[in-house]
Structures are given as C-alpha cells and as structure tokens.
Design a protein around this motif. Structure first.
Motif, short mmCIF file in Angstrom:
data_model
loop_
_atom_site.label_atom_id
_atom_site.label_comp_id
_atom_site.label_asym_id
_atom_site.label_seq_id
_atom_site.Cartn_x
_atom_site.Cartn_y
_atom_site.Cartn_z
N TYR A 144 0.85 -1.19 0.00
CA TYR A 144 0.00 0.00 0.00
C TYR A 144 0.88 1.23 0.00
O TYR A 144 1.18 1.78 1.06
N ASP A 184 0.58 4.32 -0.38
CA ASP A 184 0.12 5.47 0.41
C ASP A 184 -0.42 5.03 1.75
O ASP A 184 -1.12 5.78 2.43
N LYS A 206 -2.73 3.34 2.12
CA LYS A 206 -4.11 3.11 1.75
C LYS A 206 -5.17 3.69 2.69
O LYS A 206 -6.31 3.75 2.34
N ASN A 265 -5.66 6.69 3.58
CA ASN A 265 -6.19 7.90 2.95
C ASN A 265 -7.12 7.54 1.80
O ASN A 265 -8.20 8.09 1.67
N GLU A 266 -6.73 6.59 0.99
CA GLU A 266 -7.57 6.17 -0.13
C GLU A 266 -8.87 5.53 0.37
O GLU A 266 -9.92 5.72 -0.23
N ASN A 267 -8.77 4.76 1.45
CA ASN A 267 -9.98 4.13 1.98
C ASN A 267 -10.94 5.17 2.53
O ASN A 267 -12.15 5.06 2.35
N ALA A 277 -12.49 6.69 -0.40
CA ALA A 277 -13.48 5.78 -0.97
C ALA A 277 -14.76 5.79 -0.14
O ALA A 277 -15.86 5.79 -0.69
#
Length: 197
Positions: A120, A122, A124, A126-128, A131
C-alpha cells in the motif's frame, strides 16, 4: 323528436364511453408507478443501511492494521532508544541479549511496515477514507435521485386525478383513488449522516 333525442344521447354517451375506456388504465398504471418509485427510495435507504456500516468497518480494519503497525514500530523504536550501549554492555551477556532482542523487534516492525508500504504505497488509509467519502456521497445521490423520481411519479398521478379527463374517469370507475402526498423529509432525514471512527 325521438331521433334527435337518441342522437343527442349517443353524442354524449359514446364519447364518454370512449373516454372512459381509453383512460381506464391510466390511474392504475400511474398508481403502480408511484409504488415502484417509492420502492426504489426504500431500496436506496436499505442500500445505505447495508453499505455504510460495512464500509466503516472496512476502513476501520485498514486503519487499525496500519495503526498497529505504526504503534509496533514506535514501541520497538522506543525500546531500542531506551537501551544505552557502552563498553560495559558488551561484556554483559544479558544486557547484550536485551539489546539484540530490542533490535530484532525493531527490525521485525520495520519489515512489517515496509511490507505495508510496498503493498500500500500510500498506506491506503487515505484512499480508503476517500473511498468511504465517495460511497457516502454516491449513496446520498442515489437516494436523492430515487426521491426525485418518486416526487415526479406522484405529480403525474395527482395530475391525472385532478385534471380532465382523468378526474372524470376516476370519479366514475376509480372512486377510491385519492391524491397522494409527495415526499416530505423529516427533520432527522434533513440532517447529513454522521460517520464516526
């Protein structure tokens, strides 16, 4: 005189019968359309009820995994930094073993962190969270569209009952048909959903 009376009666009754038969199914069709649109509103509410807790749990799972990795690295680093190495420590096998164990713990934590970083980039979280925010927005938009469709269906149904020839047809063959209430949001529904982590 009888011929004129018959012609007048036929001139009134035939168009009336035609009007009733040609518009007979409009009210039931529009009523079913209203019911279908309301089902879609409920469907979207159900989607929100099912989706949001699962998304929150998923994001929490990622955040907890990453949090535990950071905590593990921080604790391992803290243990290493608390140990003072000097010439006397090199001659103390127990102290040396503690130092080696602390370094091994830090190495293991860093390896775990590097795996997370590789898997991951980043981390992840932040992306989660993005999302989750996107899913929340998408769900609220779906609800808005379903409500709009329901309001439009109610409008068409009510117009049929309140305008001619629908009003006449309803009075004759669908006397139980009543004007429907459109969507009204309760004060609770008017508040934006709050997501807490």
């Amino acid at each position: 005189m009888k011929k004129i009376l018959i012609i007048v009666i036929l001139a009134i009754i035939v168009p009336l019968i035609y009007l009733i038969f040609s518009n007979y199914n409009n009210i039931p069709k529009l009523d079913e359309n209203v019911k279908e649109k309301w089902s879609q509103v409920q469907n979207q509410y159900k989607r929100r009820a099912d989706l949001i807790p699962n998304l929150v749990a998923t994001v929490k799972g990622y955040a907890e995994h990453e949090k535990s990795t950071f905590v593990e690295v921080t604790e391992a680093r803290s243990k290493v930094s608390q140990m003072n190495i000097n010439a006397d420590t090199l001659n103390n096998p127990a102290a040396m073993q503690q130092f080696v164990d602390a370094q091994a713990g830090l190495s293991g934590a860093l390896s775990k962190l590097m795996l997370v970083v590789e898997k991951y980039p980043d981390l992840k979280a932040n992306e989660n969270f993005m999302a989750l925010q996107s899913q929340l927005e998408g769900t609220e938009n779906r609800i808005t569209v379903a409500r709009k469709d329901f309001i439009e269906a109610v409008k068409l149904y009510n117009l049929e009952l309140r305008t001619m020839p629908g009003k006449l047809v309803a009075a004759i063959v669908h006397p139980s048909a009543q004007v429907k209430e459109t969507f009204t949001a309760s004060p609770t529904e008017q508040e934006a959903p709050k997501v807490q982590f």
